[in-house]
Design a protein around this motif. Structure first.
Motif, PDB file in Angstrom:
ATOM      1  N   TYR A  10       0.659  -0.949  -0.200  1.00 22.10           N
ATOM      2  CA  TYR A  10      -0.069   0.367   0.151  1.00 22.10           C
ATOM      3  C   TYR A  10       1.186   0.774   0.086  1.00 22.10           C
ATOM      4  CZ  TYR A  10      -3.788  -2.901   1.258  1.00 22.10           C
ATOM      5  OH  TYR A  10      -4.934  -3.800   0.769  1.00 22.10           O
ATOM      6  N   ILE A  11      -0.025   2.137  -0.718  1.00 28.04           N
ATOM      7  CA  ILE A  11       0.502   3.805  -0.255  1.00 28.04           C
ATOM      8  C   ILE A  11       0.314   4.498   0.109  1.00 28.04           C
ATOM      9  CG2 ILE A  11       1.522   5.619  -2.633  1.00 28.04           C
ATOM     10  CD1 ILE A  11       1.241   3.551  -4.477  1.00 28.04           C
ATOM     11  N   LEU A  12       1.346   5.468   1.227  1.00 28.68           N
ATOM     12  CA  LEU A  12       0.668   5.636   2.231  1.00 28.68           C
ATOM     13  C   LEU A  12       0.759   7.532   1.511  1.00 28.68           C
ATOM     14  CD1 LEU A  12       1.388   3.448   3.789  1.00 28.68           C
ATOM     15  CD2 LEU A  12       1.929   4.904   5.955  1.00 28.68           C
ATOM     16  N   HIS A  13      -0.082   7.447   0.795  1.00 26.91           N
ATOM     17  CA  HIS A  13       0.007   8.853   1.320  1.00 26.91           C
ATOM     18  C   HIS A  13      -0.321  10.108   2.769  1.00 26.91           C
ATOM     19  CE1 HIS A  13      -1.553  12.968  -1.676  1.00 26.91           C
ATOM     20  NE2 HIS A  13      -1.106  12.473  -1.130  1.00 26.91           N
ATOM     21  N   LEU A  14       0.285  10.744   3.213  1.00 24.48           N
ATOM     22  CA  LEU A  14       0.480  11.810   4.233  1.00 24.48           C
ATOM     23  C   LEU A  14      -0.121  13.261   3.193  1.00 24.48           C
ATOM     24  CD1 LEU A  14       3.849  11.144   5.379  1.00 24.48           C
ATOM     25  CD2 LEU A  14       2.425   9.364   5.907  1.00 24.48           C
ATOM     26  N   LEU A  15      -0.763  13.800   4.371  1.00 23.73           N
ATOM     27  CA  LEU A  15      -1.417  15.061   4.092  1.00 23.73           C
ATOM     28  C   LEU A  15      -1.785  15.270   2.561  1.00 23.73           C
ATOM     29  CD1 LEU A  15       0.877  17.170   6.645  1.00 23.73           C
ATOM     30  CD2 LEU A  15      -0.991  15.931   7.296  1.00 23.73           C
ATOM     31  N   ASP A  30       4.409  -7.595   9.981  1.00 24.20           N
ATOM     32  CA  ASP A  30       6.099  -7.241   8.818  1.00 24.20           C
ATOM     33  C   ASP A  30       5.313  -7.216   7.830  1.00 24.20           C
ATOM     34  OD1 ASP A  30       7.228  -8.489  11.579  1.00 24.20           O
ATOM     35  OD2 ASP A  30       7.487 -10.723  10.079  1.00 24.20           O
ATOM     36  N   GLY A  31       6.359  -6.266   7.154  1.00 25.51           N
ATOM     37  CA  GLY A  31       5.057  -5.578   6.052  1.00 25.51           C
ATOM     38  C   GLY A  31       6.039  -5.114   5.099  1.00 25.51           C
ATOM     39  N   ALA A  32       5.594  -3.835   4.294  1.00 23.55           N
ATOM     40  CA  ALA A  32       6.450  -3.006   3.301  1.00 23.55           C
ATOM     41  C   ALA A  32       4.941  -2.037   2.985  1.00 23.55           C
ATOM     42  CB  ALA A  32       7.176  -3.617   2.385  1.00 23.55           C
ATOM     43  N   PHE A  33       5.808  -0.984   2.912  1.00 22.69           N
ATOM     44  CA  PHE A  33       4.629   0.192   2.198  1.00 22.69           C
ATOM     45  C   PHE A  33       5.452   0.415   1.293  1.00 22.69           C
ATOM     46  CE2 PHE A  33       6.506   0.948   6.310  1.00 22.69           C
ATOM     47  CZ  PHE A  33       6.568   2.185   6.717  1.00 22.69           C
ATOM     48  N   ARG A  34       5.310   2.148   0.698  1.00 19.91           N
ATOM     49  CA  ARG A  34       5.071   3.436  -0.040  1.00 19.91           C
ATOM     50  C   ARG A  34       5.472   4.642   0.908  1.00 19.91           C
ATOM     51  NH1 ARG A  34       6.713   2.211  -6.241  1.00 19.91           N
ATOM     52  NH2 ARG A  34       8.311   3.316  -6.070  1.00 19.91           N
ATOM     53  N   ILE A  35       5.871   5.606   0.594  1.00 14.33           N
ATOM     54  CA  ILE A  35       5.286   6.821   0.930  1.00 14.33           C
ATOM     55  C   ILE A  35       4.981   7.739   0.190  1.00 14.33           C
ATOM     56  CG2 ILE A  35       6.021   8.647   2.795  1.00 14.33           C
ATOM     57  CD1 ILE A  35       7.282   6.659   4.941  1.00 14.33           C
ATOM     58  N   TYR A  36       3.991   8.176   0.041  1.00 19.36           N
ATOM     59  CA  TYR A  36       3.350   9.813  -0.836  1.00 19.36           C
ATOM     60  C   TYR A  36       3.441  10.500  -0.173  1.00 19.36           C
ATOM     61  CZ  TYR A  36       2.228  12.130  -4.883  1.00 19.36           C
ATOM     62  OH  TYR A  36       2.026  13.322  -5.935  1.00 19.36           O
ATOM     63  N   ASP A  41       3.939  15.513  -2.549  1.00 16.28           N
ATOM     64  CA  ASP A  41       4.778  14.926  -4.515  1.00 16.28           C
ATOM     65  C   ASP A  41       5.643  14.506  -4.825  1.00 16.28           C
ATOM     66  OD1 ASP A  41       1.841  16.831  -4.881  1.00 16.28           O
ATOM     67  OD2 ASP A  41       3.686  18.574  -5.148  1.00 16.28           O
ATOM     68  N   GLN A  42       6.046  13.370  -3.627  1.00 19.37           N
ATOM     69  CA  GLN A  42       6.952  12.268  -3.824  1.00 19.37           C
ATOM     70  C   GLN A  42       6.833  10.993  -3.715  1.00 19.37           C
ATOM     71  OE1 GLN A  42      10.364  13.782  -5.433  1.00 19.37           O
ATOM     72  NE2 GLN A  42       9.116  15.141  -5.977  1.00 19.37           N
ATOM     73  N   LEU A  43       7.378  10.320  -4.166  1.00 25.94           N
ATOM     74  CA  LEU A  43       7.255   8.982  -4.431  1.00 25.94           C
ATOM     75  C   LEU A  43       8.000   7.945  -3.469  1.00 25.94           C
ATOM     76  CD1 LEU A  43       5.188   6.370  -3.602  1.00 25.94           C
ATOM     77  CD2 LEU A  43       5.380   6.054  -6.218  1.00 25.94           C
ATOM     78  N   SER A  44       7.823   7.535  -2.851  1.00 24.28           N
ATOM     79  CA  SER A  44       9.426   6.655  -2.062  1.00 24.28           C
ATOM     80  C   SER A  44       9.684   5.299  -2.622  1.00 24.28           C
ATOM     81  CB  SER A  44       8.807   6.802  -0.280  1.00 24.28           C
ATOM     82  OG  SER A  44       8.339   5.461   0.081  1.00 24.28           O
TER      83      SER A  44
END
Length: 829
Positions: free
Chosen positions: A753-758, A800-806, A809-812
């Motif tokens: 999942y992509i965690l979109h902050l604010l 245990d898990g993996a994610f990406r942060i958005y 305007d930047q994707l980790s």
């Protein structure tokens, strides 16, 4: 005797002296009692603002209470969420579902009316034939009030000073305090989840208490008997078949004071310094299809009251506070404001404030915990709190948004245990709905559910043909989303048969339309009309409504993922993958709007409160400003057409919509309207009348402003979110304004999942922080922002898990954590 009284007085003095000062940011507080328009003869429904809109609620998920804080008479309204009336139970398995027995030829007659465009409500129309052949004639019934507990003090309201009534949303404690002359009086109330009782304590300092305690019920034929320090009430809620029996016990501990039971079933207490009142109540309901009875309600009542009395007030209060605080403190919103000192009713009467918005969020979480926990049925239209034998809309379960909305904020606001009642209820629906699917629609696999539900497994179609609909796909969206947040494989095993059964139904129920695509019909787009000029305002029945089509895609996709994770039903998975491209596409209409129907019937002047055709935007995940630009623009047009002001639940939904559209200021504008113009003095949602879904929808909207996690990264090498995210609709190369469903493959099950902050931070909230939001994938997130920009986020792994942060305007890159680990974003240098 003097020594014992002195010791008791010392305890009382300590109780007044050591009261912990509550954080007023989370406390509802008032300088007057509630307006009690329920007392006396109930000759009709109370009108205007009264008890339900001003009393304060307590609850443990099954057992509920409201307290008025009345000076001369304290009125506690008691509810049991399983107590219903005016329905049937104990029928054979088919009849209990409420289904209409329909011949295949009759069902085909109904469907032919749709294919022949028989609009309107006249004889031979879609609606009239749906009513004639498909709609149930069985009684749905309604949620019923339990009892009323009245405690008379004999105090003169005119002589009172320093009055205060409050409810602390962080620990679930209600309090009332005031002075008369030299005497100080205090009451405390709570509803214990650990011990399943309502508890009240009265304390007097430099004064004594003379109380009369009595309990009543609106159900006729009840028996009330007082003996010693106990009142027992036994009664029945009238059913069309098999009345529901119930019992309540009230027990009093007044120390050394005089306690006398009366012939009228009341108890009188004289010369007391401290009085504790315990209340337990149950009915004979059990969630066992099709009997729905068998609980040892009398034995449970006796056991609960004996255990509570043995533990005593202080032990019960301590366990209650520890229990509620542990859950409520998981998630804390802190907007940047200075408390005004205003009472809550005055905050509501103002033009909105950060203080009210902050309080409303925490109060909504408190309401969620209080009305959905440990019970076999979910919160209803009023959550748990109902005073009427004939409540609005039956106080039932509407599946065209209301019961689903009740559960949107559960996981993001970190209240996952509140979801269990929804799961248990849906299991019953799936069992009952098999009969409705087969007998009404001729579908021999899977289950079906209509518009209205009760606690007795009613899955039939609504009595009005224009309200014929399916809802298994929407209910299953909630079920799977709960898995998405928590990643509990055992839970997925539990719900998979429900998901599969719902999908099996639609595999057989879907039918080709004139263009060859598969559509759902009979159906409607809740609760909207089309072609009103030629066919009237009740012209609602239709084929292939966009909300149905979006939810079917959502359901099939979730089923594919679930079967992949569990490693089963490969052939069925393939069947769903083959059907997805055949589903009717989503379409952009002549005004640039997302079409509500397969035909371009939308009107720019339509401001209907339901915006069901944006389900793929929210609570779905398939329309996004980041991934589906054309559908996003069409959704914007639709939202502008519909406007901002509406009923409470619709206002809550619009807060979520604008958050998903990444317009924080518009989302905030609507949330501000919800909290200040769509809230009663006790912050219950103003529909009108009271419906609790607006509270929960508004709180869900706050979560969506600050964190979104519905997008998945299917391309770990992608540097942009547009390239990384899974997209469920793609433009039809033959028709640029049509968007066809995309077939997911098994790899989606492993996509992080992509965690979109604010994503939708409003400018009205330039500084603040929130701790304990949950994200899909099993993560918890703390976020702090300053001057409208992200300052820092901390992500805690619940598994245990993996994610990406958005963010910004930047994707980790992909981030992996072990259970118990945390990481900070932006990374510290």
């Amino acid at each position: 005797m003097m020594i014992r009284r002195s010791a008791a007085l010392l305890v009382i003095l300590m109780a007044f002296a050591t009261v912990t000062v509550a954080d007023e940011r989370y406390v509802l507080q008032y300088d007057a009692p509630a307006k009690d328009n329920l007392l006396g003869a109930r000759t009709g429904k109370p009108k205007g603002i009264g008890y339900i809109q001003t009393a304060l609620p307590l609850g443990n998920g099954r057992l509920g209470a409201m307290f008025s804080g009345g000076i001369d008479i304290e009125h506690l309204l008691i509810n049991d969420i399983t107590l219903w009336m005016n329905s049937k139970r104990g029928l054979d398995a088919v009849a209990q579902s409420g289904t209409r027995m329909v011949a295949s030829t009759d069902f085909e007659t109904v469907r032919k009316a749709y294919r022949d465009d028989k609009y309107g409500t006249k004889e031979g129309s879609m609606e009239s034939l749906s009513t004639k052949y498909l709609s149930s004639t069985e009684p749905l019934g309604n949620y019923a009030p339990f009892t009323d507990l009245l405690i008379s003090s004999g105090h003169d309201p005119a002589s009172v000073r320093d009055y205060r009534r409050s409810l602390d949303s962080r620990n679930g404690l209600g309090t009332v305090s005031y002075s008369i002359g030299n005497g100080k009086y205090k009451r405390e109330f709570f509803c214990s989840y650990p011990h399943d009782v309502v508890v009240a304590r009265y304390i007097a300092e430099d004064a004594t208490l003379d109380l009369t305690i009595q309990t009543t019920t609106q159900h006729t034929g009840a028996k009330v008997k007082a003996a010693g320090n106990r009142i027992v009430l036994s009664g029945k809620a009238k059913m069309v078949q098999d009345d529901v029996e119930f019992m309540q016990i009230v027990q009093v501990d007044a120390g050394d004071a005089d306690v006398a039971s009366q012939a009228d079933g009341s108890i009188k207490i004289s010369n007391a310094r401290k009085v504790t009142i315990f209340l337990a109540g149950y009915c004979d309901y059990l969630p066992v299809y099709p009997t729905f009875k068998g609980r040892d309600y009398r034995g449970d009542c006796e056991h609960a009251i004996d255990a509570a009395a043995k533990l005593g007030f202080e032990n019960l209060k301590r366990s209650h506070v520890d229990d509620v605080s542990a859950v409520m403190n998981r998630c804390r919103l802190e907007l940047d404001f200075q408390p005004s000192g205003l009472t809550t009713d005055k905050l509501v009467a103002g033009d909105g404030s950060l203080e009210l918005e902050n309080l409303y969020f925490h109060y909504s979480r408190y309401l969620q915990l209080s009305c959905s926990r440990g019970a076999p049925v979910p919160s209803n239209l009023q959550g748990l709190w109902n005073a009427d034998l004939k409540p609005a809309w039956n106080c039932d379960y509407h599946t065209d948004i209301n019961v689903e909305m009740n559960y949107w904020m559960v996981d993001p606001a970190n209240l996952s245990e509140s979801f269990r009642p929804f799961t248990e209820w849906t299991k019953i629906l799936a069992e009952s709905g098999v009969h409705t699917a087969r007998e009404t629609f001729g579908v021999h696999k899977g289950w079906s559910m209509g518009l209205n539900g009760n606690v007795f497994g009613f899955t039939a179609q609504n009595v009005h043909g224009r309200r014929n609909q399916q809802s298994g796909h929407w209910l299953c969206q909630n079920l799977f989303d709960h898995y998405a947040f928590n990643q509990d494989r055992a839970y997925l095993e539990e719900i998979y048969p429900i998901l599969k059964g719902a999908a099996e139904f639609f595999v057989e129920f879907l039918a080709p339309w004139k263009d060859g695509t598969l559509v759902v019909y009979p159906t409607w787009s809740p609760e909207n009309s089309y072609l009103v000029k030629p066919h009237g305002k009740l012209n609602k029945q239709v084929y292939g409504a966009s909300w149905d089509q979006q939810l079917v895609l959502n359901l099939f996709t979730d089923c594919i993922e679930a079967s992949t994770v569990l490693g089963r039903d490969e052939d069925f998975r393939t069947t769903l993958q083959k059907m997805i491209p055949k589903l009717c596409p989503q379409k952009i209409g002549q005004h640039g709007q997302l079409q509500e129907w397969p035909e371009d019937w939308d009107s720019p002047t339509d401001t209907h409160r339901h915006i069901s055709h944006l389900i793929a935007l929210h609570p779905g995940r398939d329309i996004s400003p980041l991934t589906t630009k054309e559908l996003y623009e069409a959704a914007l047009v639709t939202m502008r057409h519909r406007g901002d002001e509406s009923t409470g639940w619709s206002t809550g939904w619009k807060t979520c919509f604008w958050s998903r559209l990444h317009n924080g200021d518009r989302a905030h504008k609507i949330y501000e309207f919800l909290t200040s113009k769509r809230a009663y003095p006790n912050l219950f949602d103003f529909h009108p009348p009271f419906q609790i879904d607006g509270n929960f929808g508004g709180a869900a909207g706050v979560c969506e402003m600050l964190l979104q996690s519905h997008l998945r990264s299917v391309n770990s090498d992608a540097k942009t979110i547009e390239e990384a995210a899974f997209v469920a609709y793609q433009m039809d190369p033959k028709q640029s304004r049509h968007f066809v469903p995309v077939v997911p493959d098994e790899s989606l099950a492993d996509a992080p999942y992509i965690l979109h902050l604010l994503p939708a931070l409003p400018s009205a909230w330039p500084n603040g922080k929130i701790n304990g939001l949950k994200a899909r994938g099993g993560m918890e997130v703390d976020i702090e922002w300053k001057n409208g920009q992200l300052a820092q986020a901390t992500i805690h792994a619940g598994r245990d898990g993996a994610f990406r942060i958005y963010a910004q305007d930047q994707l980790s890159e992909l981030i992996s954590l072990k259970k118990g680990q945390s990481t900070v974003w932006p990374p510290t240098k």
